[in-house]
Design a protein around this motif. Structure first.
Motif, PDB file in Angstrom:
ATOM      1  N   LEU A   1     -17.848  51.761  65.885  1.00  0.00           N
ATOM      2  CA  LEU A   1     -17.697  50.847  64.756  1.00  0.00           C
ATOM      3  C   LEU A   1     -19.029  50.181  64.426  1.00  0.00           C
ATOM      4  O   LEU A   1     -19.427  50.108  63.265  1.00  0.00           O
ATOM      5  N   LYS A   2     -19.741  49.726  65.430  1.00  0.00           N
ATOM      6  CA  LYS A   2     -21.043  49.078  65.213  1.00  0.00           C
ATOM      7  C   LYS A   2     -22.055  50.054  64.614  1.00  0.00           C
ATOM      8  O   LYS A   2     -22.841  49.682  63.754  1.00  0.00           O
ATOM      9  N   GLU A   3     -22.014  51.302  65.039  1.00  0.00           N
ATOM     10  CA  GLU A   3     -22.908  52.313  64.470  1.00  0.00           C
ATOM     11  C   GLU A   3     -22.563  52.576  63.008  1.00  0.00           C
ATOM     12  O   GLU A   3     -23.454  52.728  62.171  1.00  0.00           O
ATOM     13  N   MET A   4     -21.280  52.645  62.686  1.00  0.00           N
ATOM     14  CA  MET A   4     -20.862  52.898  61.312  1.00  0.00           C
ATOM     15  C   MET A   4     -21.237  51.726  60.410  1.00  0.00           C
ATOM     16  O   MET A   4     -21.649  51.936  59.273  1.00  0.00           O
ATOM     17  N   VAL A   5     -21.109  50.504  60.893  1.00  0.00           N
ATOM     18  CA  VAL A   5     -21.462  49.320  60.105  1.00  0.00           C
ATOM     19  C   VAL A   5     -22.936  49.377  59.720  1.00  0.00           C
ATOM     20  O   VAL A   5     -23.306  49.034  58.597  1.00  0.00           O
ATOM     21  N   LYS A   6     -23.792  49.847  60.614  1.00  0.00           N
ATOM     22  CA  LYS A   6     -25.225  49.957  60.323  1.00  0.00           C
ATOM     23  C   LYS A   6     -25.501  50.976  59.227  1.00  0.00           C
ATOM     24  O   LYS A   6     -26.476  50.858  58.498  1.00  0.00           O
ATOM     25  N   LYS A   7     -24.642  51.980  59.089  1.00  0.00           N
ATOM     26  CA  LYS A   7     -24.851  53.047  58.112  1.00  0.00           C
ATOM     27  C   LYS A   7     -24.317  52.718  56.726  1.00  0.00           C
ATOM     28  O   LYS A   7     -24.645  53.394  55.762  1.00  0.00           O
ATOM     29  N   VAL A   8     -23.501  51.697  56.605  1.00  0.00           N
ATOM     30  CA  VAL A   8     -22.912  51.346  55.320  1.00  0.00           C
ATOM     31  C   VAL A   8     -23.998  50.792  54.407  1.00  0.00           C
ATOM     32  O   VAL A   8     -24.686  49.842  54.755  1.00  0.00           O
ATOM     33  N   LYS A   9     -24.159  51.415  53.252  1.00  0.00           N
ATOM     34  CA  LYS A   9     -25.198  50.998  52.306  1.00  0.00           C
ATOM     35  C   LYS A   9     -24.646  50.003  51.281  1.00  0.00           C
ATOM     36  O   LYS A   9     -25.252  49.004  50.981  1.00  0.00           O
ATOM     37  N   ILE A  10     -23.489  50.309  50.727  1.00  0.00           N
ATOM     38  CA  ILE A  10     -22.896  49.465  49.696  1.00  0.00           C
ATOM     39  C   ILE A  10     -21.501  49.071  50.150  1.00  0.00           C
ATOM     40  O   ILE A  10     -20.702  49.920  50.519  1.00  0.00           O
ATOM     41  N   THR A  11     -21.231  47.781  50.138  1.00  0.00           N
ATOM     42  CA  THR A  11     -19.911  47.300  50.536  1.00  0.00           C
ATOM     43  C   THR A  11     -19.336  46.426  49.433  1.00  0.00           C
ATOM     44  O   THR A  11     -20.082  45.823  48.658  1.00  0.00           O
ATOM     45  N   PRO A  12     -18.036  46.355  49.372  1.00  0.00           N
ATOM     46  CA  PRO A  12     -17.450  45.391  48.445  1.00  0.00           C
ATOM     47  C   PRO A  12     -17.762  43.977  48.935  1.00  0.00           C
ATOM     48  O   PRO A  12     -18.007  43.768  50.117  1.00  0.00           O
ATOM     49  N   THR A  13     -17.769  43.034  48.020  1.00  0.00           N
ATOM     50  CA  THR A  13     -18.046  41.649  48.398  1.00  0.00           C
ATOM     51  C   THR A  13     -16.945  41.110  49.302  1.00  0.00           C
ATOM     52  O   THR A  13     -17.222  40.507  50.327  1.00  0.00           O
ATOM     53  N   GLN A  14     -15.697  41.353  48.910  1.00  0.00           N
ATOM     54  CA  GLN A  14     -14.577  40.853  49.681  1.00  0.00           C
ATOM     55  C   GLN A  14     -13.646  41.989  50.091  1.00  0.00           C
ATOM     56  O   GLN A  14     -13.637  43.042  49.470  1.00  0.00           O
ATOM     57  N   GLY A  15     -12.915  41.733  51.135  1.00  0.00           N
ATOM     58  CA  GLY A  15     -11.935  42.706  51.605  1.00  0.00           C
ATOM     59  C   GLY A  15     -10.886  41.993  52.437  1.00  0.00           C
ATOM     60  O   GLY A  15     -10.875  40.763  52.544  1.00  0.00           O
ATOM     61  N   ARG A  16     -10.018  42.773  53.007  1.00  0.00           N
ATOM     62  CA  ARG A  16      -8.965  42.239  53.872  1.00  0.00           C
ATOM     63  C   ARG A  16      -9.188  42.703  55.299  1.00  0.00           C
ATOM     64  O   ARG A  16      -9.380  43.893  55.549  1.00  0.00           O
ATOM     65  N   LEU A  17      -9.182  41.775  56.213  1.00  0.00           N
ATOM     66  CA  LEU A  17      -9.231  42.068  57.639  1.00  0.00           C
ATOM     67  C   LEU A  17      -7.810  41.911  58.148  1.00  0.00           C
ATOM     68  O   LEU A  17      -7.227  40.830  58.065  1.00  0.00           O
ATOM     69  N   LEU A  18      -7.231  43.003  58.637  1.00  0.00           N
ATOM     70  CA  LEU A  18      -5.859  42.986  59.114  1.00  0.00           C
ATOM     71  C   LEU A  18      -5.858  42.961  60.632  1.00  0.00           C
ATOM     72  O   LEU A  18      -6.621  43.683  61.268  1.00  0.00           O
ATOM     73  N   PHE A  19      -4.999  42.134  61.204  1.00  0.00           N
ATOM     74  CA  PHE A  19      -4.886  42.074  62.662  1.00  0.00           C
ATOM     75  C   PHE A  19      -3.502  41.589  63.040  1.00  0.00           C
ATOM     76  O   PHE A  19      -2.805  40.943  62.249  1.00  0.00           O
ATOM     77  N   PHE A  20      -3.090  41.922  64.240  1.00  0.00           N
ATOM     78  CA  PHE A  20      -1.758  41.592  64.728  1.00  0.00           C
ATOM     79  C   PHE A  20      -1.710  40.183  65.301  1.00  0.00           C
ATOM     80  O   PHE A  20      -2.612  39.757  65.994  1.00  0.00           O
ATOM     81  N   ARG A  21      -0.612  39.489  65.031  1.00  0.00           N
ATOM     82  CA  ARG A  21      -0.313  38.191  65.627  1.00  0.00           C
ATOM     83  C   ARG A  21       1.158  38.211  65.995  1.00  0.00           C
ATOM     84  O   ARG A  21       2.016  38.226  65.107  1.00  0.00           O
ATOM     85  N   ASP A  22       1.429  38.238  67.271  1.00  0.00           N
ATOM     86  CA  ASP A  22       2.809  38.272  67.774  1.00  0.00           C
ATOM     87  C   ASP A  22       3.588  39.399  67.102  1.00  0.00           C
ATOM     88  O   ASP A  22       3.350  40.544  67.388  1.00  0.00           O
ATOM     89  N   HIS A  23       4.482  39.069  66.182  1.00  0.00           N
ATOM     90  CA  HIS A  23       5.314  40.094  65.546  1.00  0.00           C
ATOM     91  C   HIS A  23       4.962  40.286  64.078  1.00  0.00           C
ATOM     92  O   HIS A  23       5.742  40.861  63.334  1.00  0.00           O
ATOM     93  N   GLU A  24       3.806  39.809  63.662  1.00  0.00           N
ATOM     94  CA  GLU A  24       3.392  39.884  62.267  1.00  0.00           C
ATOM     95  C   GLU A  24       1.988  40.454  62.171  1.00  0.00           C
ATOM     96  O   GLU A  24       1.236  40.464  63.143  1.00  0.00           O
ATOM     97  N   ILE A  25       1.643  40.909  60.978  1.00  0.00           N
ATOM     98  CA  ILE A  25       0.283  41.360  60.706  1.00  0.00           C
ATOM     99  C   ILE A  25      -0.327  40.392  59.700  1.00  0.00           C
ATOM    100  O   ILE A  25       0.249  40.130  58.651  1.00  0.00           O
TER     101      ILE A  25
END
Length: 98
Positions: A17-41
């Motif tokens: 993941l860290k290697e891929m992040v270094k290779k990203v040239k153009i990214t959107p300004t905003q996005g969604r970070l999804l992660f689990f919390r108990d029984h919800e995302i």
């Protein structure tokens, strides 16, 4: 990404993941970070550049570093994404829109 045990799966996934992040040239300004919390995302609206800048801390906060949950970062329009999904025997990396 294969390893001999779950800890190695996590380490290889974080490294990739860290290697891929270094290779990203153009990214959107905003996005969604999804992660689990108990029984919800949770789907937080985040600045993608800040996610990349603070990746280590976010991997810890989302508990990905301890083997809990997947890592998903997608653009609002889904034209960009980084995803590491835990499977039964290994982790899978999916990337699109780079």
């Amino acid at each position: 990404m294969h390893g001999n045990h779950y800890r190695e799966h996590i380490e290889k996934s974080e490294q990739m993941l860290k290697e891929m992040v270094k290779k990203v040239k153009i990214t959107p300004t905003q996005g969604r970070l999804l992660f689990f919390r108990d029984h919800e995302i949770e789907a937080l609206l985040v600045n993608v550049g800040e996610v990349f800048s603070h990746l280590n801390q976010l991997l810890e906060q989302t508990k990905f570093s301890t083997g809990y949950g997947d890592f998903l970062l997608v653009a609002e329009d889904f034209r960009f994404g980084l995803c590491i999904e835990r499977t039964e025997y290994y982790y899978e990396l999916s990337i699109w829109g780079l």
